[in-house]
Scaffold this motif. Structure first.
Motif, mmCIF file in Angstrom:
data_model
loop_
_atom_site.group_PDB
_atom_site.id
_atom_site.type_symbol
_atom_site.label_atom_id
_atom_site.label_comp_id
_atom_site.label_asym_id
_atom_site.label_seq_id
_atom_site.Cartn_x
_atom_site.Cartn_y
_atom_site.Cartn_z
ATOM 1 N N LEU A 41 0.917 -1.075 -0.025
ATOM 2 C CA LEU A 41 -0.103 0.346 0.009
ATOM 3 C C LEU A 41 0.676 1.278 -0.057
ATOM 4 O O LEU A 41 1.906 1.125 0.769
ATOM 5 C CB LEU A 41 -0.846 0.008 1.357
ATOM 6 N N LEU A 84 -5.679 -3.608 7.358
ATOM 7 C CA LEU A 84 -4.686 -4.040 6.039
ATOM 8 C C LEU A 84 -4.232 -5.456 6.308
ATOM 9 O O LEU A 84 -4.115 -5.953 5.129
ATOM 10 C CB LEU A 84 -3.616 -3.075 6.498
ATOM 11 N N VAL A 89 -2.234 -7.197 3.089
ATOM 12 C CA VAL A 89 -1.384 -5.920 2.675
ATOM 13 C C VAL A 89 -0.173 -6.286 3.871
ATOM 14 O O VAL A 89 -0.350 -6.217 4.907
ATOM 15 C CB VAL A 89 -1.863 -4.488 3.106
ATOM 16 N N ILE A 145 -10.206 -1.134 0.240
ATOM 17 C CA ILE A 145 -9.047 -1.078 -0.175
ATOM 18 C C ILE A 145 -8.867 -1.595 -1.604
ATOM 19 O O ILE A 145 -8.972 -2.845 -1.753
ATOM 20 C CB ILE A 145 -7.729 -1.501 0.696
ATOM 21 N N THR A 148 -3.825 -2.001 -4.372
ATOM 22 C CA THR A 148 -2.844 -2.362 -3.735
ATOM 23 C C THR A 148 -1.727 -2.773 -4.796
ATOM 24 O O THR A 148 -2.194 -3.144 -5.884
ATOM 25 C CB THR A 148 -3.073 -3.157 -2.718
#
Length: 213
Positions: A41, A84, A89, A145, A148
């Motif tokens: 990220l 995350l 991530v 999200i 990425t």
């Protein structure tokens, strides 16, 4: 070219080599080894949440309120790191320095952190991956999200006494980045070789541009 080569004094010329991916000339702020493909990220803001909106004064009247504020910050930071982690991530690439609470929870949830990246390095990563920086707090705290970067490897790299980060990205374009490690006895020799190589690449660019036209 500046972001795709590293000059290393104190080693023989024969030690020069080409490495896949890019070399970020700074150490990990947090390093959590991981195997296989992972997600990265990009961030350009501190991940520690602000207690107030910009331009709004926050007044603490007691030690109890201050400690409660710190607990709220820690809870929000932990929630983001947990979020995350749930999205796989495992690497944060930040253009700003992150605070200790962010590094603490990053380590706790197995997320490596590289901070203080230059604007040129961030632009290069964006070009390679097609990913824009993520805005974590405010109204966007809980948003999905979606952007990425796919990272094929991420590991420490020691260039004599300089600790660096060696990272490979799955490119979204024809450009497949490689980093040139230029070794030489002193800085002056490396600078001359780097300048000569850059001029050679510039000449090749102009040649192929002429052919294309």
């Amino acid at each position: 070219f500046a972001e795709l080569h590293a000059a290393v004094p104190g080693l023989p010329l024969a030690s020069s080599r080409v490495l896949p991916g890019i070399v970020l000339r700074r150490d990990f702020a947090a390093y959590c080894p991981t195997d296989g493909e992972l997600r990265a990220l990009l961030v350009t803001e501190p991940l520690r949440p602000a207690l107030t909106a910009p331009g709004v004064e926050f007044v603490v009247d007691s030690e109890g309120q201050y400690q409660a504020s710190l607990r709220w910050i820690a809870k929000r930071t932990e929630a983001l790191m947990k979020h995350l982690q749930s999205k796989n991530v495992k690497l944060l690439l930040s253009s700003v320095k992150q605070e200790d609470v962010v590094i603490y929870y990053a380590k706790l949830y197995g997320i490596s952190v590289v901070e203080c990246l230059s604007s040129e390095e961030m632009a290069l990563i964006t070009e390679i991956t097609g990913v824009s920086p993520y805005v974590p707090f405010g109204d966007t705290m809980d948003r999905e999200i979606t952007e990425t970067a796919v990272v094929t490897f991420c590991q420490p790299l020691l260039l004599v006494s300089k600790r660096c980060v060696h990272v490979g990205f799955a490119s979204v374009c024809a450009f497949q980045p490689h980093c040139l490690i230029l070794c030489g006895p002193v800085d002056g020799v490396n600078e001359q070789r780097a300048a000569a190589l850059q001029e050679a690449f510039t000449m090749l660019q102009q040649l192929f541009r002429t052919v294309d036209q």
